[in-house]
Design an enzyme around this catalytic site. Structure first.
Site, PDB file in Angstrom:
ATOM      1  N   LYS A 176       0.853  -1.199   0.000  1.00  0.00           N
ATOM      2  CA  LYS A 176       0.000   0.000   0.000  1.00  0.00           C
ATOM      3  C   LYS A 176       0.892   1.253   0.000  1.00  0.00           C
ATOM      4  CE  LYS A 176      -2.633  -3.475   1.055  1.00  0.00           C
ATOM      5  NZ  LYS A 176      -3.699  -4.152   0.448  1.00  0.00           N
TER       6      LYS A 176
HETATM    7  C1  PLP Z   1      -4.166  -5.398   1.457  1.00  0.00           C
HETATM    8  C2  PLP Z   1      -5.611  -5.503   1.634  1.00  0.00           C
HETATM    9  C3  PLP Z   1      -6.170  -6.033   2.808  1.00  0.00           C
HETATM   10  C4  PLP Z   1      -5.330  -6.663   3.899  1.00  0.00           C
HETATM   11  O1  PLP Z   1      -4.445  -5.787   4.504  1.00  0.00           O
HETATM   12  P1  PLP Z   1      -3.377  -6.345   5.572  1.00  0.00           P
HETATM   13  O2  PLP Z   1      -2.887  -5.108   6.238  1.00  0.00           O
HETATM   14  O3  PLP Z   1      -2.331  -7.049   4.780  1.00  0.00           O
HETATM   15  O4  PLP Z   1      -4.103  -7.242   6.501  1.00  0.00           O
HETATM   16  C5  PLP Z   1      -7.538  -6.021   2.945  1.00  0.00           C
HETATM   17  N1  PLP Z   1      -8.333  -5.533   1.977  1.00  0.00           N
HETATM   18  C6  PLP Z   1      -7.845  -5.057   0.817  1.00  0.00           C
HETATM   19  C7  PLP Z   1      -8.770  -4.509  -0.215  1.00  0.00           C
HETATM   20  C8  PLP Z   1      -6.470  -5.038   0.606  1.00  0.00           C
HETATM   21  O5  PLP Z   1      -5.982  -4.574  -0.555  1.00  0.00           O
END
Ligand code: PLP
Length: 405
Positions: A176
């Site tokens: 992210k």
């Molecule tokens: C990356 C992601 C998650 C999970 O995030 P983590 O911090 O890795 O648990 C959940 N929902 C979406 C849409 C994502 O892209």
């Protein structure tokens, strides 16, 4: 994606280590305050990941075993897993074939008499039209949770994504825009939900560990309900505070790189690039391209063509209902044609803060050659031939190359 990290993060970490307090403490509190302010979100509660943030959000929103929660299948698997962790059943809704996000209509079609909540996703950083979905759900008393994992820096109706949600969940995984290694956040305007989430993430202790250890004679704590250990550490929060200060630059750079891709892709018949919807501006966390029937290669063919040119692209967003963990279950039975079409025909191009113009020109040239067009997005491009891989991770020390995020 490649995280943008520097000396400031190293310095912040060094300070935390020197302070002797590395678990959840003052840096987590500071990161929460600054994040809430940046997202215009009321309250922020840091967690160990977005997956745990989503789980807690569902619990504080009142989701219980036996409930249904409507989610897009067109998402990372954690969106649905959080529903299962809360003891409820994920019911899959389709998405709009242009934006890749749920709409009021796709959510309404998936509602059941047991639906207690809906999770909408800002998929790949594209803002979901939250108001459309809330117009369906608010009158029915259904809570809308925003999975804003990808959406730091995205705007919706002129405000940061998540600001209009009853509750939203964020991710700081390196895939992210902002990263703490692993980490997450809940934001909500509701003080009661924030307070319960804060308690539940820390074993449901009546007095936080940081408060107890701040006094010589620690006040006795009570455990008010069965909680979780979903805490972020001060080490992570210190990095997060620095990262938050980089957000504006990261978004500006990504949007400028995205605009460059978009201008070139508009000249290539058969390709369609993701674009801002009418109601907001994407942070382009995932810059995806749909490979249409008019393109000489299919999606997998184009991925292979790019790989042969040393360019590491990725398949588009997954369809959760096709994964073995969900394929055999009863998840509402809605037809999901747009989800299946997008998951089969899209790919994600390399895009990160430090991507160079020459690297980007190599990606564009490879797309053009796959389309049978003459290359040359930039006639002076020194990287026209096969050079260093683009979009693959550089492993420190070894000079080796491997896939990253
Ligand atoms: C990356 C992601 C998650 C999970 O995030 P983590 O911090 O890795 O648990 C959940 N929902 C979406 C849409 C994502 O892209």
């Amino acid at each position: 994606m490649r995280p943008w990290l520097g000396a400031a993060e190293v310095e912040a970490l060094t300070e935390v280590i020197a302070s002797g307090w590395i678990a959840q403490g003052p840096r987590v509190a500071q990161f929460e305050e600054e994040f809430a302010e940046a997202q215009r979100a009321g309250f922020a509660v840091a967690t160990s990941s977005c997956t745990t943030a989503l789980h807690l959000a569902l619990v504080v929103a009142g989701v219980e075993p036996g409930d249904d929660v409507v989610v897009p299948s067109f998402s990372f698997v954690a969106t649905a897993n959080a529903v299962v962790h809360a003891g409820a059943r994920p019911v899959f809704a389709d998405v709009d074939p242009v934006t890749g996000n749920v709409t009021g209509a796709t959510v309404a079609a998936a509602l059941t008499p047991r639906t207690r909540a809906v999770i909408v996703v800002d998929q790949g950083g594209q803002p979901v039209d939250l108001e459309q979905v809330r117009a369906e759900c608010d009158p029915r008393g259904i809570v809308v949770v925003e999975d804003a994992a990808c959406a730091a820096g995205t705007t919706y109706l002129g405000r940061p994504a998540g600001a209009g949600a009853e509750i939203a969940a964020w991710s700081f995984h390196p895939r992210k825009l902002l990263t703490t290694g692993e980490g997450g956040m809940i934001t909500t305007p509701r003080p009661d939900w924030a307070e319960r989430a804060r308690r539940l993430r820390e074993h449901a202790m009546s007095v936080s560990a940081a408060e107890r250890h701040a006094s010589v004679l620690a006040p006795a704590e009570q455990y008010l309900e069965v909680g979780f250990n979903y805490r972020m550490t001060d080490l992570q929060a210190a990095v997060g505070i620095v990262q938050l200060g980089r957000l504006r630059d990261i978004v500006a750079r990504r949007r400028s790189l995205a605009a460059e891709y978009t201008a070139h892709i508009a000249q290539i018949p058969g390709l369609r690039a993701v674009a801002d919807p009418a109601w907001g501006a994407s942070n382009f966390q995932s810059y995806w391209v749909e490979v249409g029937a008019g393109f000489p290669l299919d999606r997998d063919g184009l991925l292979a063509h790019l790989a042969a040119a040393g360019i590491s692209a990725r398949r588009g967003i997954m369809a959760i209902h096709r994964q073995p963990a969900y394929a055999d279950g009863d998840h509402g039975g809605q037809p999901l044609p747009a989800t299946e079409h997008l998951t089969d025909t899209t790919l994600i191009l390399p895009l990160h803060h430090e991507l160079t113009g020459a690297e980007q020109a190599r990606v564009v040239n490879a797309l053009r050659s796959a389309a049978g067009l003459a290359g040359g997005s930039d006639p002076d491009d020194p990287g026209r031939g096969r050079g260093e891989p683009v979009g693959a991770g550089r492993l420190e020390g070894g000079g080796a190359y491997g896939a990253q995020h």
